[in-house]
Every structure is written in C-alpha cells, then in structure tokens.
Design an enzyme around this catalytic site. Structure first.
Site, PDB file in Angstrom:
ATOM      1  N   HIS A  85       0.841  -1.196   0.000  1.00  8.64           N
ATOM      2  CA  HIS A  85       0.000   0.000   0.000  1.00  8.64           C
ATOM      3  C   HIS A  85       0.877   1.248   0.000  1.00  8.64           C
ATOM      4  CE1 HIS A  85       0.478   0.841   4.380  1.00  8.64           C
ATOM      5  NE2 HIS A  85       0.375  -0.464   4.569  1.00  8.64           N
ATOM      6  N   ASP A  87      -0.250   4.378   1.089  1.00  9.03           N
ATOM      7  CA  ASP A  87      -0.606   5.367   2.114  1.00  9.03           C
ATOM      8  C   ASP A  87       0.092   5.078   3.439  1.00  9.03           C
ATOM      9  OD1 ASP A  87      -2.221   3.015   2.127  1.00  9.03           O
ATOM     10  OD2 ASP A  87      -3.739   3.977   3.380  1.00  9.03           O
ATOM     11  N   GLU A 168      -5.100   1.411   2.329  1.00  6.35           N
ATOM     12  CA  GLU A 168      -5.053   0.262   3.266  1.00  6.35           C
ATOM     13  C   GLU A 168      -5.242   0.719   4.691  1.00  6.35           C
ATOM     14  OE1 GLU A 168      -3.489  -2.643   6.114  1.00  6.35           O
ATOM     15  OE2 GLU A 168      -2.718  -0.637   5.776  1.00  6.35           O
ATOM     16  N   GLU A 169      -4.646   1.873   5.002  1.00  4.19           N
ATOM     17  CA  GLU A 169      -4.637   2.325   6.399  1.00  4.19           C
ATOM     18  C   GLU A 169      -6.017   2.757   6.897  1.00  4.19           C
ATOM     19  OE1 GLU A 169      -2.383   1.624   8.235  1.00  4.19           O
ATOM     20  OE2 GLU A 169      -0.407   1.802   7.334  1.00  4.19           O
ATOM     21  N   GLU A 196       2.355  -7.171   3.342  1.00  8.04           N
ATOM     22  CA  GLU A 196       3.141  -6.742   4.498  1.00  8.04           C
ATOM     23  C   GLU A 196       3.038  -7.692   5.694  1.00  8.04           C
ATOM     24  OE1 GLU A 196       1.488  -3.167   6.497  1.00  8.04           O
ATOM     25  OE2 GLU A 196      -0.273  -3.573   5.279  1.00  8.04           O
ATOM     26  N   HIS A 421       3.105   2.658  12.900  1.00  6.75           N
ATOM     27  CA  HIS A 421       2.134   3.596  13.485  1.00  6.75           C
ATOM     28  C   HIS A 421       2.685   4.298  14.721  1.00  6.75           C
ATOM     29  CE1 HIS A 421      -1.619   1.467  11.538  1.00  6.75           C
ATOM     30  NE2 HIS A 421      -0.543   1.409  10.776  1.00  6.75           N
TER      31      HIS A 421
HETATM   32  C1  LIG Z   1     -10.204  -3.214  10.001  1.00 10.86           C
HETATM   33  S1  LIG Z   1      -9.666  -2.056   8.881  1.00 10.86           S
HETATM   34  C2  LIG Z   1      -8.315  -1.281   9.698  1.00 10.86           C
HETATM   35  C3  LIG Z   1      -7.018  -1.850   9.352  1.00 10.86           C
HETATM   36  C4  LIG Z   1      -5.990  -1.678  10.427  1.00 10.86           C
HETATM   37  N1  LIG Z   1      -4.743  -2.257   9.963  1.00 10.86           N
HETATM   38  C5  LIG Z   1      -3.598  -2.119  10.647  1.00 10.86           C
HETATM   39  C6  LIG Z   1      -2.398  -2.858  10.114  1.00 10.86           C
HETATM   40  O1  LIG Z   1      -3.497  -1.385  11.613  1.00 10.86           O
HETATM   41  C7  LIG Z   1      -6.441  -2.393  11.689  1.00 10.86           C
HETATM   42  O2  LIG Z   1      -6.196  -3.582  11.867  1.00 10.86           O
HETATM   43  O3  LIG Z   1      -7.066  -1.714  12.534  1.00 10.86           O
HETATM   44 ZN   LIG Z   2       0.692  -1.394   6.430  1.00 12.93          ZN
HETATM   45 ZN   LIG Z   3      -0.330   0.478   8.950  1.00 14.31          ZN
END
Ligand SMILES: CSCC[C@H](NC(C)=O)C(=O)O
Ligand SMILES: [Zn+2]
Ligand SMILES: [Zn+2]
Length: 456
Positions: A85, A87, A168-169, A196, A421
């Site tokens: 991704h 972003d 993706e984020e 990833e 993050h």
């Molecule tokens: C459920 S959609 C959000 C995607 C987000 N991905 C990561 C890797 O932080 C998460 O798991 O919260």
């Molecule tokens: Zn990622």
């Molecule tokens: Zn991420």
C-alpha cells in the site's frame, strides 16, 4: 555537511536503492489527504526505468491501483503478486510536509527525533520516516529485487505483478477490497501473493499465514430517562454496566489465556477493547440512550457463525450459564455470544456491526504446498529463522485470501523494533538492503515453481 552527521543529502557512497527508498519516504501520502498522484508518478517512473509494463486501474474516484508487470516466459502459468500500500498513517501532533521544526512546539519535537517526512539517516544508518516500516520499505525492496534480477539477466516462467494500492490504512474499502472484484484483478491470474508483515526485534523473521477477523461492534442501550436526583429504574446506564461487564470479563479471560500459555501469540486469542463510549447531555438528566463501541479481533480458529452454540441433549442453559467465559470458550460461536451478552443486559439493548469480517481463509504452510515449499526452502537456504503467526490486526491480505488466493504477510525486518504507526518509525539501511537480497531469492524460487497439476 560533516560525514556521519544525520541529514537529508544522499552522500556520494549511499547505495542507490537506499536513496530511492528515502525519495519515496519523502512523498506525502499521509492520511487524511494522501498525495496518491505523486506516489503513482514516482512508482511508474521507477517501473518504466526497470522495463516493467504499467497499468492503472481507478477503482473509484481518486483511488488508483498501479500495476507493474514483469512478464514470465510462460504467461499462461499463475502469477506471483507482490502487493504494497502507498498510504501511511498520520504522525502525532501532525506536521505538514516540508515544514521545519522551528514552527512547532516542544511537544512535537519530543515525539520524533527527526521530521517524519524527511527520511533523515543517522550515523548508524537508521532511516527515520513515517512509512519506513509500514510499508514503503517493502515496495522499494520488491522493485530493487527485480532490478537486481534483471541486471543479472534472469528471466522466469511465471509472471510477477506488483500492485500498489491506496487506502489500506483506512480499511482498504476504496483500495484492495474493490480491486479484487475487478476483471483487471482476475486477469492477473494470481497463484501466490505476498504483502506486508511486521518487524521482529529478535533474529527471527515473522511470517503471517492468516489474520484475525476484525469485528467492530457498537452496542446501544435504551432506558428510562428522568431527573438525576432520583432512583429511576431500568436506566440505560444500568444496562450499559452489564454489557461492559460481560464484554470485559471475556476480555480478561482471553488475556489470561494468552498470558498462561507461552506457545500462544496475540494472533491466537480473541482481543477485545472498549474504544468509545457515548451518551448523556447533562449532569442532572438520566439519559435514555448510551452506546459503547468495541474493537474485537477474532482468530481464524474461532467459529464465527450464529446458531452453533447448543446445550447437549437433556441439558438446559439459562442466561447466567451462557454468560460464563468458560462455556463460551468451549462453545465458540462468536456472534451468538455477543447476542447473549446483549440480551443478558435487559430489553432495549441492540448491537450493530461497523466492521464484520467473516473470511477465515488461512494460507497453507505445509511442506507439500508448492508455494510454501518454495518460500520456506529459500529461507532455509539463507538460514533465516521463521516464526509463523496469525497477524493480530488487519491488512489487505485478507481481501486477497478471501478472493481465494494464498497470501503470506512478510516484511523482512529482523533485529528491528516494531514501530509501525509509532513515533520515530525507522529502518536500518543494512536491514533494508538485506531485504532486497531476500526478495531476490524468494522471487527466483516462487516464479520458478513448476507448473501445478491444475495448470496443465
Ligand atoms: C479493520 S480495517 C483497519 C485496518 C488496520 N490495519 C492495521 C495494520 O493497523 C487495523 O487492523 O485496525
Ligand atoms: Zn501497512
Ligand atoms: Zn499500517
């Protein structure tokens, strides 16, 4: 600039792959307004330079998936998909790209040692930037592995596709989720995908063969309103109290299960957190409605479907029995359990899903599986120790698996703290360069997997 001092310039001796990585890190693809056009322009330029075919698919307005393709010598065979991704998540105390520290307060400075969109490299070769681990490193490692293989004059039977996806984020809904439904995705004829993973602080490399299903549930409790000085009966708050108790008792039992068994990782248990709480208008008004939101992550081994929770013949369960975490862990029909917790809190308690992933595909890690045999064989030859895990959060791999394709989550970053993050996200240049070597070997093996029985 004095040698050894951190800085923006590349330096005459910098490996060109590292320079390219740092260039990509400086492109502002941070939410909520990622500059996707700039990222696509950059990646297209690199792909064209490598002689890759280029295709763009606008999955919805302003959301383009870039596909770069290295055609195999036998294009009828299923392909290798390298997904990443473009972003990145925001940094705390958001700083606009290009702004200098002088315009910001001390608190901003505290979180990041270097500005997060300048890709500063320190004297130890650590490159600091948002996206350094998640996952601009992987995008460039894929590309640089291909550069290396092409320079060596290699060619392979299977086609290799690189996809660069947006959003993706923020859940991938306007990215990979839409893309896998398009004919352009089907035309890629994917056999095996990589996406990833996570860094690993130890010598071992983390490899993810499945993911937990994210369920985001908002529970609403309706009750009688009235004056804050009275004992109103049947209040929303009393019901909410019961809801929270039931959900958090389950949280505690799963937390203890993880703690008491060293063979388990976070991906093997169900995590649950109350992440939002709403309701009320004034100190002296008993509200008629309260709401609590829960972020629940469920391993692929848990039965998600309604209706499989049943007493044995001749046995009867009352509501209080159903509330025990032990019985729940034996019964494992997750939605039924959620419904029972809500019913147990009284009338006027409802729940709604804001995210409900029902797909529980996992990717084979059996030696008899040709893709895994190729992947693990390379790791064995390179003496890379692997730790096989279920990914604790959600990535775009879930859409690829749901579309029926095997996918492995792998970011080759060992001896690296997990900083996705987080503040001060960084990756060491030597770890980054080793990753290119690893991908070059993996691609060689995967793109040479002999025709499978189904491929004729
Ligand atoms: C459920 S959609 C959000 C995607 C987000 N991905 C990561 C890797 O932080 C998460 O798991 O919260
Ligand atoms: Zn990622
Ligand atoms: Zn991420």
């Amino acid at each position: 600039m004095a040698p050894g001092k951190p800085g923006k310039s590349t330096g005459a001796s910098e490996n060109p792959s590292v320079t390219l990585f740092r260039e990509y890190l400086r492109i502002d693809t941070v939410h909520p307004k990622p500059d996707y056009d700039a990222a696509v322009r950059f990646l297209e330029r690199v792909g064209t330079d490598l002689g890759l075919a280029c295709q763009k698919v606008e999955v919805c307005q302003g959301r383009v998936v870039l596909i770069l393709t290295w055609q195999g010598t036998n294009p009828r065979l299923r392909s290798i998909l390298l997904n990443s991704h473009t972003d990145v998540v925001p940094v705390f105390e958001v700083l606009g790209q290009g702004e200098g520290w002088e315009e910001h307060g001390e608190e901003d400075r505290e979180h990041w040692t270097y500005p997060p969109f300048e890709a500063v490299k320190d004297s130890q070769g650590n490159i600091y930037a948002r996206g350094a681990q998640d996952m601009k490193c992987v995008s460039i490692q894929y590309l640089e592995a291909i550069r290396r293989l092409k320079t060596e004059g290699k060619s392979f039977a299977r086609t290799i596709h690189l996809t660069f996806v947006p959003d993706e984020e923020v859940g991938g809904h306007k990215g990979m989720e839409m893309f896998v439904k398009r004919p352009e995705f089907k035309a890629l004829n994917v056999g095996f995908a990589m996406d990833e993973g996570l860094a690993s602080p130890s010598d071992t490399f983390s490899v993810f063969y499945g993911e937990r299903s994210p369920w985001w549930i908002k529970v609403k409790c309706m009750g009688s309103p009235g004056h804050g000085s009275r004992f109103i009966s049947n209040t929303a708050a009393e019901k909410m109290h019961k809801v929270i108790n039931s959900f958090l008792a389950f949280r505690e039992s799963e937390k203890q299960r993880l703690k008491s068994d060293s063979s388990l990782t976070l991906g093997d248990v169900t995590s649950l957190n109350m992440t939002m709480l709403e309701g009320g208008v004034s100190f002296n008004v008993v509200p008629s409605e309260m709401a609590a939101s829960f972020d629940i992550r469920i391993p692929p081994t848990v039965d998600l479907k309604v209706g499989t929770i049943q007493p044995h013949p001749g046995e009867e369960w009352d509501e209080s029995t159903l509330l025990t975490p032990l019985l729940w862990s034996l019964s494992q029909a997750f939605e039924e359990q959620v419904a029972t917790w809500c019913r147990g809190a009284g009338d006027g308690v409802t729940y709604e899903f804001h995210q409900k992933c029902m797909d529980q595909h996992i990717t084979s890690t059996e030696e008899s599986d040709p893709w895994w045999k190729a992947f693990s064989g390379v790791c064995r030859d390179m003496k890379l120790q692997l730790k096989l895990e279920i990914f604790p959060a959600a990535t775009d791999s879930r859409y690829i698996r749901a579309a029926g394709h095997p996918a492995i989550g792998f970011s080759p970053m060992n001896r690296t703290p997990v900083l996705l993050h987080d503040h001060n996200e960084f990756l060491n240049e030597q770890v980054f360069l080793r990753g290119i070597e690893i991908y070059a070997r993996l691609l060689t093996a995967l793109a040479s997997v002999p025709p499978l029985p189904a491929e004729g």
